[in-house]
Enzyme design. Structure first.
Site, PDB file in Angstrom:
ATOM      1  N   ARG A 259       0.864  -1.176   0.000  1.00 22.78           N
ATOM      2  CA  ARG A 259       0.000   0.000   0.000  1.00 22.78           C
ATOM      3  C   ARG A 259       0.907   1.234   0.000  1.00 22.78           C
ATOM      4  O   ARG A 259       1.468   1.601   1.023  1.00 22.78           O
ATOM      5  CB  ARG A 259      -0.901  -0.034   1.229  1.00 22.78           C
ATOM      6  CG  ARG A 259      -1.619   1.269   1.511  1.00 22.78           C
ATOM      7  CD  ARG A 259      -2.651   1.140   2.605  1.00 22.78           C
ATOM      8  NE  ARG A 259      -2.154   0.564   3.854  1.00 22.78           N
ATOM      9  CZ  ARG A 259      -1.470   1.230   4.774  1.00 22.78           C
ATOM     10  NH1 ARG A 259      -1.159   2.504   4.585  1.00 22.78           N
ATOM     11  NH2 ARG A 259      -1.076   0.633   5.889  1.00 22.78           N
ATOM     12  N   HIS A 263      -3.217   4.310   5.045  1.00 24.75           N
ATOM     13  CA  HIS A 263      -4.346   3.393   5.223  1.00 24.75           C
ATOM     14  C   HIS A 263      -5.645   4.042   4.756  1.00 24.75           C
ATOM     15  O   HIS A 263      -6.420   3.457   4.002  1.00 24.75           O
ATOM     16  CB  HIS A 263      -4.451   2.989   6.693  1.00 24.75           C
ATOM     17  CG  HIS A 263      -5.640   2.158   7.020  1.00 24.75           C
ATOM     18  ND1 HIS A 263      -5.791   0.867   6.586  1.00 24.75           N
ATOM     19  CD2 HIS A 263      -6.751   2.453   7.749  1.00 24.75           C
ATOM     20  CE1 HIS A 263      -6.944   0.383   7.025  1.00 24.75           C
ATOM     21  NE2 HIS A 263      -7.542   1.328   7.731  1.00 24.75           N
ATOM     22  N   TYR A 272       4.847   4.917  11.160  1.00 24.50           N
ATOM     23  CA  TYR A 272       5.177   3.497  11.331  1.00 24.50           C
ATOM     24  C   TYR A 272       5.948   2.895  10.157  1.00 24.50           C
ATOM     25  O   TYR A 272       6.229   1.699  10.162  1.00 24.50           O
ATOM     26  CB  TYR A 272       3.899   2.681  11.582  1.00 24.50           C
ATOM     27  CG  TYR A 272       2.811   2.837  10.535  1.00 24.50           C
ATOM     28  CD1 TYR A 272       2.812   2.081   9.363  1.00 24.50           C
ATOM     29  CD2 TYR A 272       1.755   3.728  10.734  1.00 24.50           C
ATOM     30  CE1 TYR A 272       1.821   2.211   8.409  1.00 24.50           C
ATOM     31  CE2 TYR A 272       0.757   3.873   9.792  1.00 24.50           C
ATOM     32  CZ  TYR A 272       0.783   3.109   8.634  1.00 24.50           C
ATOM     33  OH  TYR A 272      -0.209   3.255   7.698  1.00 24.50           O
TER      34      TYR A 272
END
Length: 378
Positions: A259, A263, A272
């Site tokens: 990805r 998100h 992260y």
């Protein structure tokens, strides 16, 4: 039926037919899909990439409440739709909007749920695409149920059920695999392993050699494939669909992808993961990979590429124009689709809502408060 256990384990390395530079890895290329299928897939990925871009802009404009982008995962999205026949079913997740569009669902209707409109936003039966599923893995038992029902009726229906790596940590995933294996339901479970369940990396979710290995315990063969290689995806998923259609039962396919964007628009992915990690996966872009191969083979030129871009821009315009139309909600819709025949309680509740709304409407014989204020101002 006795299952050959040696055929259940996935390969150690993902199946790959085109490397990141677009070079064939299958020797003479005999395993590659037909050129027309690859060209169709490239056109679909170009459209999916533009759809992702346009949808993200609509969020920033306040026209969508949220958008879970599949930017970077377009090969998985397009392949999932392309390998199915007209009578088959696709069960998507919230991130699989591009797959639903590739399947033929109106892009404006696909985004209805993410805009905040009622129900799923589209008729699932028209294109045989189940509603987008926001809860993780809850659509998988439903997919098995549809496949099992079709098998009992003697129909050649195959169901392709999509999920992410995070969904494999949910109980519904395991229940669905077990049920499908026991009843030999014609289901292809397609896991898009994009490396993160929101901010949780795969290493914190599973210690298995691959997610494809998770099918073995249930008697479901697993296959690991490069999720950024459309050619490999078409080959593996097509074989899995035909295997299920032939009565051989379910199969689990893991596509390793990434990805590239956050998100959702509410996520800060920089907290992260590193820029270097994202850049490394960007070099494996599925669009660039297939484009390079087709050009090297003389199957793609600038004119055809421009046609793909024009078609993608028309899709973006259709999406933009449709979402920008304000819809006046009808409160009666809240009661219209709960049951096929309204219960007495629903009838009573609808009457109550209509009565309350009628009381709020200004009388035809009396000026509204706004009209009175304007009159006093004059």
């Amino acid at each position: 039926m006795v299952i050959n256990e040696d055929l259940m384990l996935p390969t150690r390395e993902p199946v790959m037919l085109l490397d990141p530079e677009g070079r064939p890895t299958a020797g003479d290329g005999a395993a590659l899909p037909a050129p027309d299928d690859l060209l169709r897939g490239l056109a679909g990925m170009v459209a999916a990439r533009r759809f992702n871009e346009q949808s993200s802009v609509l969020v920033r404009q306040g026209r969508l409440a949220v958008y879970p982008s599949s930017y970077g995962q377009e090969a998985c999205q397009v392949a999932a739709a392309q390998v199915l026949g007209d009578g088959d079913w696709l069960f998507p997740t919230y991130r699989d909007t591009a797959a639903a569009v590739a399947r033929g669902v109106d892009p404006v209707e696909v985004l209805g749920l993410l805009k905040g409109d009622w129900h799923s936003g589209y008729d699932p039966y028209e294109r045989r695409v189940a509603p987008l599923a926001t809860p993780l893995a809850t659509q998988l038992p439903h997919a098995v149920g549809v496949a099992h029902a079709g098998r009992l009726r003697g129909e050649p229906t195959v169901v392709l059920a999509m999920c992410g790596d995070g969904a494999t940590s949910e109980g519904d995933f395991h229940e669905a695999l077990n049920f499908a294996a026991v009843f030999r339901a014609p289901v292809v479970f397609f896991v898009q392993n994009n490396q993160y369940a929101i901010s949780v990396p795969l290493s914190r979710q599973s210690a298995a050699p691959s997610l494809a290995h998770k099918g073995v315990g249930y008697g479901v063969p697993g296959e690991l494939v490069d999720g950024n290689d459309l050619a490999a995806l078409l080959s593996v998923l097509s074989a899995a669909v035909e295997r299920a259609r032939s009565g051989a039962g379910p199969q689990l396919v893991e596509g390793r992808t990434y990805r590239l964007q956050a998100h959702t628009n509410a996520d800060d992915a920089t907290r992260y993961r590193t820029d270097a990690e994202v850049a490394a996966w960007a070099d494996r872009d599925p669009l660039l990979r297939l484009d390079a191969y087709l050009r090297a083979e003389g199957l793609l030129d600038d004119a055809r590429a421009a046609a793909h871009a024009d078609a993608a821009e028309r899709l973006a315009r259709q999406t933009r124009d449709g979402i920008n139309v304000d819809v006046v909600p009808d409160p009666a819709d809240l009661f219209a689709h709960v049951y096929s025949r309204p219960t007495p309680q629903l009838v009573e509740q609808l009457a109550q809502v209509r009565d309350e709304l009628s009381r709020d409407e200004p009388s035809r014989d009396e000026p509204s408060a706004d009209a009175s204020n304007r009159a006093e101002a004059r």
